[in-house]
Design a protein around this motif. Sequence first.
Motif, PDB file in Angstrom:
ATOM      1  N   ASP A  37      65.240  23.097  64.177  1.00 25.02           N
ATOM      2  CA  ASP A  37      66.677  23.052  63.897  1.00 25.02           C
ATOM      3  C   ASP A  37      67.253  21.661  64.118  1.00 25.02           C
ATOM      4  O   ASP A  37      68.202  21.472  64.879  1.00 25.02           O
ATOM      5  N   LEU A  38      66.661  20.679  63.429  1.00 21.28           N
ATOM      6  CA  LEU A  38      67.225  19.333  63.390  1.00 21.28           C
ATOM      7  C   LEU A  38      67.972  19.183  62.074  1.00 21.28           C
ATOM      8  O   LEU A  38      67.411  19.419  60.998  1.00 21.28           O
ATOM      9  N   PHE A  39      69.244  18.804  62.171  1.00 24.17           N
ATOM     10  CA  PHE A  39      70.092  18.669  60.994  1.00 24.17           C
ATOM     11  C   PHE A  39      70.641  17.250  60.894  1.00 24.17           C
ATOM     12  O   PHE A  39      71.058  16.665  61.901  1.00 24.17           O
ATOM     13  N   TRP A  40      70.649  16.734  59.685  1.00 19.72           N
ATOM     14  CA  TRP A  40      71.331  15.475  59.390  1.00 19.72           C
ATOM     15  C   TRP A  40      72.748  15.829  58.947  1.00 19.72           C
ATOM     16  O   TRP A  40      72.945  16.652  58.044  1.00 19.72           O
ATOM     17  N   VAL A  41      73.745  15.231  59.605  1.00 18.44           N
ATOM     18  CA  VAL A  41      75.128  15.648  59.371  1.00 18.44           C
ATOM     19  C   VAL A  41      76.048  14.441  59.220  1.00 18.44           C
ATOM     20  O   VAL A  41      75.732  13.325  59.662  1.00 18.44           O
ATOM     21  N   ASP A  42      77.211  14.692  58.618  1.00 23.04           N
ATOM     22  CA  ASP A  42      78.281  13.698  58.607  1.00 23.04           C
ATOM     23  C   ASP A  42      79.007  13.736  59.943  1.00 23.04           C
ATOM     24  O   ASP A  42      79.152  14.807  60.564  1.00 23.04           O
ATOM     25  N   ALA A  43      79.504  12.573  60.373  1.00 19.42           N
ATOM     26  CA  ALA A  43      80.221  12.481  61.643  1.00 19.42           C
ATOM     27  C   ALA A  43      81.449  13.383  61.655  1.00 19.42           C
ATOM     28  O   ALA A  43      81.887  13.855  62.720  1.00 19.42           O
ATOM     29  N   GLU A  44      82.047  13.668  60.481  1.00 18.49           N
ATOM     30  CA  GLU A  44      83.249  14.499  60.396  1.00 18.49           C
ATOM     31  C   GLU A  44      83.011  15.934  60.852  1.00 18.49           C
ATOM     32  O   GLU A  44      83.965  16.672  61.133  1.00 18.49           O
ATOM     33  N   LEU A  45      81.742  16.334  60.945  1.00 19.32           N
ATOM     34  CA  LEU A  45      81.444  17.696  61.391  1.00 19.32           C
ATOM     35  C   LEU A  45      82.025  17.945  62.785  1.00 19.32           C
ATOM     36  O   LEU A  45      82.471  19.055  63.094  1.00 19.32           O
ATOM     37  N   LEU A  46      82.024  16.903  63.629  1.00 22.56           N
ATOM     38  CA  LEU A  46      82.525  17.048  64.997  1.00 22.56           C
ATOM     39  C   LEU A  46      84.042  17.161  65.020  1.00 22.56           C
ATOM     40  O   LEU A  46      84.619  17.552  66.050  1.00 22.56           O
ATOM     41  N   ASN A  47      84.715  16.824  63.912  1.00 20.75           N
ATOM     42  CA  ASN A  47      86.165  17.009  63.824  1.00 20.75           C
ATOM     43  C   ASN A  47      86.518  18.403  63.298  1.00 20.75           C
ATOM     44  O   ASN A  47      87.639  18.873  63.502  1.00 20.75           O
ATOM     45  N   ILE A  48      85.572  19.025  62.618  1.00 17.83           N
ATOM     46  CA  ILE A  48      85.824  20.346  62.035  1.00 17.83           C
ATOM     47  C   ILE A  48      85.536  21.450  63.041  1.00 17.83           C
ATOM     48  O   ILE A  48      86.333  22.381  63.203  1.00 17.83           O
ATOM     49  N   PHE A  49      84.400  21.339  63.728  1.00 18.12           N
ATOM     50  CA  PHE A  49      83.984  22.373  64.676  1.00 18.12           C
ATOM     51  C   PHE A  49      84.210  21.902  66.110  1.00 18.12           C
ATOM     52  O   PHE A  49      84.123  20.705  66.398  1.00 18.12           O
ATOM     53  N   ASP A  50      84.461  22.869  67.000  1.00 21.40           N
ATOM     54  CA  ASP A  50      84.605  22.551  68.418  1.00 21.40           C
ATOM     55  C   ASP A  50      83.214  22.400  69.025  1.00 21.40           C
ATOM     56  O   ASP A  50      82.504  23.384  69.233  1.00 21.40           O
ATOM     57  N   VAL A  51      82.832  21.183  69.290  1.00 19.07           N
ATOM     58  CA  VAL A  51      81.545  20.903  69.926  1.00 19.07           C
ATOM     59  C   VAL A  51      81.858  20.276  71.280  1.00 19.07           C
ATOM     60  O   VAL A  51      82.419  19.182  71.358  1.00 19.07           O
ATOM     61  N   THR A  52      81.520  21.008  72.348  1.00 19.56           N
ATOM     62  CA  THR A  52      81.855  20.569  73.708  1.00 19.56           C
ATOM     63  C   THR A  52      80.765  19.647  74.240  1.00 19.56           C
ATOM     64  O   THR A  52      79.609  20.070  74.405  1.00 19.56           O
ATOM     65  N   TYR A  71      85.883  29.096  67.131  1.00 18.94           N
ATOM     66  CA  TYR A  71      86.352  27.767  66.744  1.00 18.94           C
ATOM     67  C   TYR A  71      87.867  27.745  66.583  1.00 18.94           C
ATOM     68  O   TYR A  71      88.453  28.640  65.959  1.00 18.94           O
ATOM     69  N   THR A  72      88.487  26.735  67.140  1.00 18.12           N
ATOM     70  CA  THR A  72      89.946  26.613  67.104  1.00 18.12           C
ATOM     71  C   THR A  72      90.478  26.638  65.681  1.00 18.12           C
ATOM     72  O   THR A  72      91.506  27.259  65.389  1.00 18.12           O
ATOM     73  N   ASN A  73      89.776  25.982  64.768  1.00 21.65           N
ATOM     74  CA  ASN A  73      90.228  25.862  63.383  1.00 21.65           C
ATOM     75  C   ASN A  73      89.582  26.886  62.456  1.00 21.65           C
ATOM     76  O   ASN A  73      89.546  26.690  61.236  1.00 21.65           O
ATOM     77  N   ALA A  74      89.055  27.980  63.039  1.00 22.98           N
ATOM     78  CA  ALA A  74      88.279  28.943  62.249  1.00 22.98           C
ATOM     79  C   ALA A  74      89.033  29.438  61.019  1.00 22.98           C
ATOM     80  O   ALA A  74      88.441  29.629  59.948  1.00 22.98           O
ATOM     81  N   ASP A  75      90.345  29.636  61.126  1.00 27.49           N
ATOM     82  CA  ASP A  75      91.118  30.160  59.998  1.00 27.49           C
ATOM     83  C   ASP A  75      91.235  29.158  58.853  1.00 27.49           C
ATOM     84  O   ASP A  75      91.529  29.555  57.716  1.00 27.49           O
ATOM     85  N   ASN A  76      91.025  27.880  59.145  1.00 29.77           N
ATOM     86  CA  ASN A  76      91.183  26.846  58.116  1.00 29.77           C
ATOM     87  C   ASN A  76      89.864  26.213  57.679  1.00 29.77           C
ATOM     88  O   ASN A  76      89.860  25.311  56.846  1.00 29.77           O
ATOM     89  N   ILE A  77      88.748  26.668  58.276  1.00 30.17           N
ATOM     90  CA  ILE A  77      87.434  26.128  57.901  1.00 30.17           C
ATOM     91  C   ILE A  77      86.887  26.927  56.721  1.00 30.17           C
ATOM     92  O   ILE A  77      86.904  28.164  56.727  1.00 30.17           O
ATOM     93  N   GLN A  78      86.388  26.220  55.725  1.00 28.99           N
ATOM     94  CA  GLN A  78      85.809  26.852  54.550  1.00 28.99           C
ATOM     95  C   GLN A  78      84.432  26.258  54.270  1.00 28.99           C
ATOM     96  O   GLN A  78      84.197  25.075  54.522  1.00 28.99           O
ATOM     97  N   ARG A  79      83.525  27.101  53.772  1.00 29.23           N
ATOM     98  CA  ARG A  79      82.248  26.595  53.269  1.00 29.23           C
ATOM     99  C   ARG A  79      82.321  26.566  51.748  1.00 29.23           C
ATOM    100  O   ARG A  79      82.825  27.509  51.129  1.00 29.23           O
ATOM    101  N   VAL A  80      81.822  25.495  51.149  1.00 26.39           N
ATOM    102  CA  VAL A  80      81.842  25.381  49.691  1.00 26.39           C
ATOM    103  C   VAL A  80      80.599  26.065  49.123  1.00 26.39           C
ATOM    104  O   VAL A  80      79.477  25.794  49.564  1.00 26.39           O
ATOM    105  N   LEU A  81      80.809  26.950  48.148  1.00 25.61           N
ATOM    106  CA  LEU A  81      79.718  27.654  47.482  1.00 25.61           C
ATOM    107  C   LEU A  81      79.564  27.138  46.055  1.00 25.61           C
ATOM    108  O   LEU A  81      80.540  26.692  45.439  1.00 25.61           O
ATOM    109  N   LEU A  82      78.344  27.222  45.568  1.00 24.36           N
ATOM    110  CA  LEU A  82      78.039  26.795  44.195  1.00 24.36           C
ATOM    111  C   LEU A  82      77.698  28.029  43.362  1.00 24.36           C
ATOM    112  O   LEU A  82      76.887  28.863  43.782  1.00 24.36           O
ATOM    113  N   HIS A  83      78.304  28.156  42.185  1.00 22.15           N
ATOM    114  CA  HIS A  83      78.032  29.266  41.267  1.00 22.15           C
ATOM    115  C   HIS A  83      77.323  28.719  40.039  1.00 22.15           C
ATOM    116  O   HIS A  83      77.781  27.746  39.428  1.00 22.15           O
ATOM    117  N   THR A  84      76.227  29.361  39.671  1.00 21.93           N
ATOM    118  CA  THR A  84      75.466  28.910  38.506  1.00 21.93           C
ATOM    119  C   THR A  84      74.842  30.102  37.801  1.00 21.93           C
ATOM    120  O   THR A  84      74.672  31.181  38.401  1.00 21.93           O
TER     121      THR A  84
END
Length: 793
Positions: free
Chosen positions: A119-134, A51-64
């Motif tokens: 593997d059907l996922f409901w997603v926000d449209a912004e996902l296509l701006n974060i990841f390179d989807v050809t 992914y072009t933006n791999a260095d700037n992509i982060q996943r949010v984790l939850l701590h409990t």
Amino acid sequence: MFKNYLKIAWRNLKVNRLFSAINVLGLSIGLAVTLILFIFIRHEQSFDTMYTNADNIQRVLLHTDGDNGQEIWATVPPSLGPTMMTDVANVEYAARILKNDFGGTASLRVLEQNFTEKDLFWVDAELLNIFDVTFIKGQAKGALDRPNTAVLSETSAKQYFGAIDPIGKTFTVDGKYELEVTGVYKDFPNNSTLDCNIMASGITTWFFKNPSWYNASFETYCLLKPNTDLASTELQLQEMLNKNMEKENQWYTFSLQPMKKVHLYSAGYDNAYANRIGDIKEVRNLSYLALLILLIASINYMNLTTARSQKRSKEVGISKTLGSSSGSLLFRFYMETGLVTLISLIIGVLLTFTALPIFNSVTGQELSTDSLLNVEFFISLFVLWLVVTLISGSYPALYLSQFKPSIVLKSSIVQSKGNVFIRKGLVVFQFAASVVLIVGVLMISKQMEFIRNQKLGFNAENVVAISINGLKGSEKKDALVSELKGLSNVSSVSLAQGFPGMEVSGRSLSRNEDDKEKLNIQTNVTDASVIDVLQLKLLAGRTLPSFKQEKDTLVEVVLNRKAIEYLGYSPEEAIGKKVHISVPNTIVGVVDDFNFASLHEPIGAYAFHNNTGEGKSFALVRYNAAGNSSTINQLETIFKAVAPNAAFNYSFLDNNLQNLYVRERRTAKVGIIFSVLAIFIACLGLFGLAAFVGEQRKKEIGIRKVLGDSIVGITQMLSKDFVKLVFIAMLIAFPIAYWLMDRWLSNFAFHIDMSYSVFVIAGISALVIALVTVSFQSVRSALSNPVKSLRSE
């Protein structure tokens, strides 16, 4: 000179065919194992780097705080994503991902045909701006902006629509949503954590349109602005949480995980959606194992080469008498090692191409030999050849090149204690490593057998779970249950949100609304028959009521022993008491504890309830063992009759439970294969030392035979020293193996005890392997003609 040395090296290999073949075989296997694991490690490390933006992509984790300390979840509340976009200055885009039915299989109706999709996922449209989807058809921009839209992977588009252009066509999901196809994208590569086959617009669903800060079921990725400081961004996340949620209600905190670390550093996280989850510990352990095997193979070369030192000594003496220096001899012996290593490397590469499909089938990987056909690989190959040559050739070259002509040209040479000690020490190292591997394989196998046979507190055998997401309305579901109960081979049927072995709804258990202490609890909406289907042990009270009106707001619950112990009740005392699990509940029954999760985890609190506000996704059917295949056919016939527009999708409960231990079974398989290879190579080393001793003592053997000693007596004489080495190896190996396996078993809340019988079996196995290996060479030496060994005297 280089050419002459190469010729001499080749001639030596041809003259000593047996030793040369053993050297090449050992090094070839060691190099092939190293190359296979090199491909595996490179593949694991390559995840999400495309992914072009791999260095700037982060996943949010939850701590409990969990029942057993701090827990980390890969899913977060649905409000987080959109709020990040507005409240966190460092975030450029944020996108939520929700697997269909919180992880369930989707039922699709496409062109009047039924399909299942995992593997059907409901997603926000912004996902296509974060990841390179050809995109192959349609455009990424605006593809998911509208509700009731979806984009398909190339493979899915062909599977569901064939040669028909899917753009503009519609399909139905779970009988609820009719989605329009707005694009087709290239399949995600097999080293991508994101592996959606269908991405549907999230704003179609209630959960996306009505986000909260309490339910935590959404994976959320964000794209940070360049050169953003992670620590300051995490502080902004906490400020955002404080702004939107009262401090006393905050049961979690957030952190950010770099995209490039998601694959290898998430093995211990809960609720992750990805099918491809790696483990940095596995990568490291396999790396250590590869280096160990390569080291054992290199040690073999040292032992086998020095075993022939008696024959090579006069060659060295003559060369030095004629003016050769120690340096030139050193270079010559390294040349010979380099030639053996080069031949072994070529064979090792061929073995790699042959063995890689086998490795894939054992580990479930999708590794390709394409990664071998690049400049990086050939550079690595050269470095590997150089390192193995230097390591393997170091001791033989230094040892042989230091022979003195005045000594080696005599009838015999006397070996220094230092050289003998080094050779024996190398064999002890090899067999100590082998014993550790044998103990490891036995312990892992016993633990996996323990898992298979462990009493879980319920009976998972002969229970099939049928997905009912495609059934519309309670009437259809009730009709299905009625028809299924009519089968002679079916004993009980229950509708449920989920079943043991899968995540259901995680909530907090408290005594009342004001109670500050809380216990994490898994809740499963179901009906009265669930206790019969799972064959749970009812300790007190009764099961859930058989009938409940949809408008009835009373929520009844059956808790397990762990939950009522937290509440401070005995099973009998708990009946009729009120507890708070999101909403007030009345306890009507108590069941004994059961393992609803992996045996890695201790038993937690669990609740079966009948809150009509939640849906049931599965029909759990208990059937008689006889006529298994015919029963499944009958279930499918009934399902299709009741729900002709839904796909029949089922799984067996016991198989689902075994899927919780895929990584452990893979470790066991790989461990067995590599351990057998390591032991085989170690045996070659022992064979080399036996050959060396036989050569050193051939005159003694000749004299003993002339004086009447038997073959058995000579064999015992030659073997007893090796038995001592194996015992020394055991003394070194057992404490190391105990420590390593104790650490591995500590990953399981339920595990076997460290059994001394495993160490006894491992020791006897190592001893038998050593004796068989040594006896072959010892008998060969004992059978030799004494005239040949004594004729020079």
